[in-house]
Design a protein around this motif. Structure first.
Motif, PDB file in Angstrom:
ATOM      1  N   TYR A  57      -4.195   0.824  -2.014  1.00 43.35           N
ATOM      2  CA  TYR A  57      -3.684  -0.480  -2.417  1.00 43.35           C
ATOM      3  C   TYR A  57      -2.893  -0.368  -3.720  1.00 43.35           C
ATOM      4  N   ARG A  99      -8.929  14.595  11.118  1.00 37.79           N
ATOM      5  CA  ARG A  99      -7.856  15.104  11.961  1.00 37.79           C
ATOM      6  C   ARG A  99      -8.448  15.629  13.264  1.00 37.79           C
ATOM      7  N   LEU A 124      -4.997  -5.505   8.531  1.00 32.42           N
ATOM      8  CA  LEU A 124      -3.693  -5.104   8.023  1.00 32.42           C
ATOM      9  C   LEU A 124      -2.855  -4.584   9.171  1.00 32.42           C
ATOM     10  N   PHE A 152       0.251  -2.337   9.800  1.00 34.63           N
ATOM     11  CA  PHE A 152       1.147  -1.378   9.159  1.00 34.63           C
ATOM     12  C   PHE A 152       2.388  -1.152  10.003  1.00 34.63           C
ATOM     13  N   GLY A 153       3.553  -1.174   9.365  1.00 42.11           N
ATOM     14  CA  GLY A 153       4.770  -0.734  10.026  1.00 42.11           C
ATOM     15  C   GLY A 153       4.949   0.750   9.760  1.00 42.11           C
ATOM     16  N   THR A 154       6.174   1.207   9.750  1.00 43.07           N
ATOM     17  CA  THR A 154       6.434   2.628   9.484  1.00 43.07           C
ATOM     18  C   THR A 154       6.693   2.900   8.015  1.00 43.07           C
ATOM     19  N   HIS A 214       0.967  11.903   1.196  1.00 40.29           N
ATOM     20  CA  HIS A 214       0.769  13.135   1.950  1.00 40.29           C
ATOM     21  C   HIS A 214      -0.448  13.096   2.867  1.00 40.29           C
ATOM     22  N   SER A 215      -0.449  12.140   3.805  1.00 45.82           N
ATOM     23  CA  SER A 215      -1.475  12.080   4.843  1.00 45.82           C
ATOM     24  C   SER A 215      -2.871  11.752   4.325  1.00 45.82           C
ATOM     25  N   GLN A 216      -2.981  11.344   3.069  1.00 49.30           N
ATOM     26  CA  GLN A 216      -4.259  10.825   2.595  1.00 49.30           C
ATOM     27  C   GLN A 216      -4.431   9.399   3.119  1.00 49.30           C
ATOM     28  N   GLY A 217      -5.584   8.794   2.881  1.00 46.82           N
ATOM     29  CA  GLY A 217      -5.760   7.405   3.248  1.00 46.82           C
ATOM     30  C   GLY A 217      -4.871   6.508   2.405  1.00 46.82           C
ATOM     31  N   PRO A 218      -4.373   5.414   2.958  1.00 45.65           N
ATOM     32  CA  PRO A 218      -3.547   4.492   2.177  1.00 45.65           C
ATOM     33  C   PRO A 218      -4.284   3.957   0.955  1.00 45.65           C
ATOM     34  N   PHE A 241      -9.656   3.063   1.719  1.00 46.52           N
ATOM     35  CA  PHE A 241      -9.573   3.991   2.846  1.00 46.52           C
ATOM     36  C   PHE A 241     -10.273   5.310   2.552  1.00 46.52           C
ATOM     37  N   GLY A 242     -10.785   5.910   3.618  1.00 47.41           N
ATOM     38  CA  GLY A 242     -11.345   7.244   3.531  1.00 47.41           C
ATOM     39  C   GLY A 242     -10.249   8.293   3.630  1.00 47.41           C
ATOM     40  N   PHE A 294      -8.533   7.087  10.331  1.00 48.00           N
ATOM     41  CA  PHE A 294      -8.903   6.603   9.002  1.00 48.00           C
ATOM     42  C   PHE A 294      -9.891   5.460   9.128  1.00 48.00           C
ATOM     43  N   TYR A 312       0.853  -1.173   0.000  1.00 49.61           N
ATOM     44  CA  TYR A 312       0.000   0.000   0.000  1.00 49.61           C
ATOM     45  C   TYR A 312       0.897   1.233   0.000  1.00 49.61           C
ATOM     46  N   GLN A 349       0.791   5.693   0.915  1.00 45.94           N
ATOM     47  CA  GLN A 349       0.058   6.788   1.520  1.00 45.94           C
ATOM     48  C   GLN A 349       0.695   8.086   1.050  1.00 45.94           C
ATOM     49  N   TYR A 396       4.095   0.975   2.203  1.00 47.95           N
ATOM     50  CA  TYR A 396       4.004  -0.023   3.250  1.00 47.95           C
ATOM     51  C   TYR A 396       3.986  -1.422   2.645  1.00 47.95           C
TER      52      TYR A 396
END
Lengths: 111, 116
Positions: A46, B112, A99, A101-103, A40-44, B107-108, B90, A36, A38, A87
């Motif tokens: 696939y 925040r 799922l 998730f790591g870093t 800029h802080s959007q949802g991840p 994902f949505g 999320f 997956y 991500q 990820y």
């Protein structure tokens, strides 16, 4: 779920292939490798998945070693829009839909 | 299709206040999930649901409650907000299938939340 290890960050020149490695040495026989990303802080989002064969779709290619202990996600012609955290996740499909998730790896595409 | 939507997008709470985050999906997915993401970290699963009327705890459930009264909606509640719950939340959904790749999670855009 098996644990994965990824580099913290990577850079890649725009237009080049970006190769993102992932180690999953304790992966079980019935576990798949999923990727997956991500942005800029959007949802991840696939990208791709595989079990033991190499896979390709419109976004990327996934190369899994024969012993399945590691894999590489390949973005063939990276663009600035591919800058994101990637990820690598291993999971089964048997009653476990979660799922872990790591870093991840922060990929920066350089103009 | 709107996919997965989350309401609200931003919220600031004072310690002790309560609020509910709403997740909605229009893909007829059976499974729904709530994650939180703290700065510099990956997502951690709070609660999830495998179908209407069912919920289960994830990795970090303390301080949160959830409800899945309708298949398309999954609500996350904070009864008494604490600063440690400042995070990005999320929601995700997926089909209930064991066919690899067909159970990918959608994902949505995230909510925040800041708790002062």
């Amino acid at each position: 779920d098996a644990k994965t290890t990824q580099p913290t960050s990577m850079d890649c020149a725009e237009g080049r292939a970006a190769n993102l490695p992932c180690n999953h040495s304790t992966i079980s026989g019935n576990e798949y490798v999923y990727w997956y990303r991500q942005i800029h802080s959007q949802g991840p989002q696939y990208i791709i998945h595989g079990l033991k064969n190499n896979e390709t779709n419109e976004m990327a290619s996934l190369i899994i070693t024969e012993d399945r202990k590691s894999s590489t996600l390949i973005l063939p012609h990276a663009t600035l829009r591919d800058t994101a955290v990637y990820y690598c996740i291993v999971r089964t499909n048997f009653g476990n839909e979660k799922l872990t998730f790591g870093t991840g790896t922060r990929l920066t595409i350089i103009p | 299709n709107a996919g997965v939507t989350q309401t609200p997008k931003f919220r600031v709470l004072k310690t002790g206040q309560s609020m509910t985050l709403l997740c909605a999906q229009d893909m007829n997915h059976e499974y729904m999930y709530w994650y939180r993401q703290d700065p510099g970290m990956g997502l951690r699963l709070i609660h999830y649901s495998v179908g209407e009327g069912t919920t289960a705890k994830g990795e970090v459930p303390d301080g949160y409650n959830v409800s899945r009264l309708k298949k398309q909606n999954f609500l996350l509640g904070l009864e008494s907000a604490a600063p440690s719950q400042t995070s990005v939340y999320f929601c995700a959904s997926s089909y209930r299938t064991w066919v690899a790749g067909e159970n990918e999670q959608f994902f949505g855009p995230g909510t925040r939340l800041t708790v002062l």
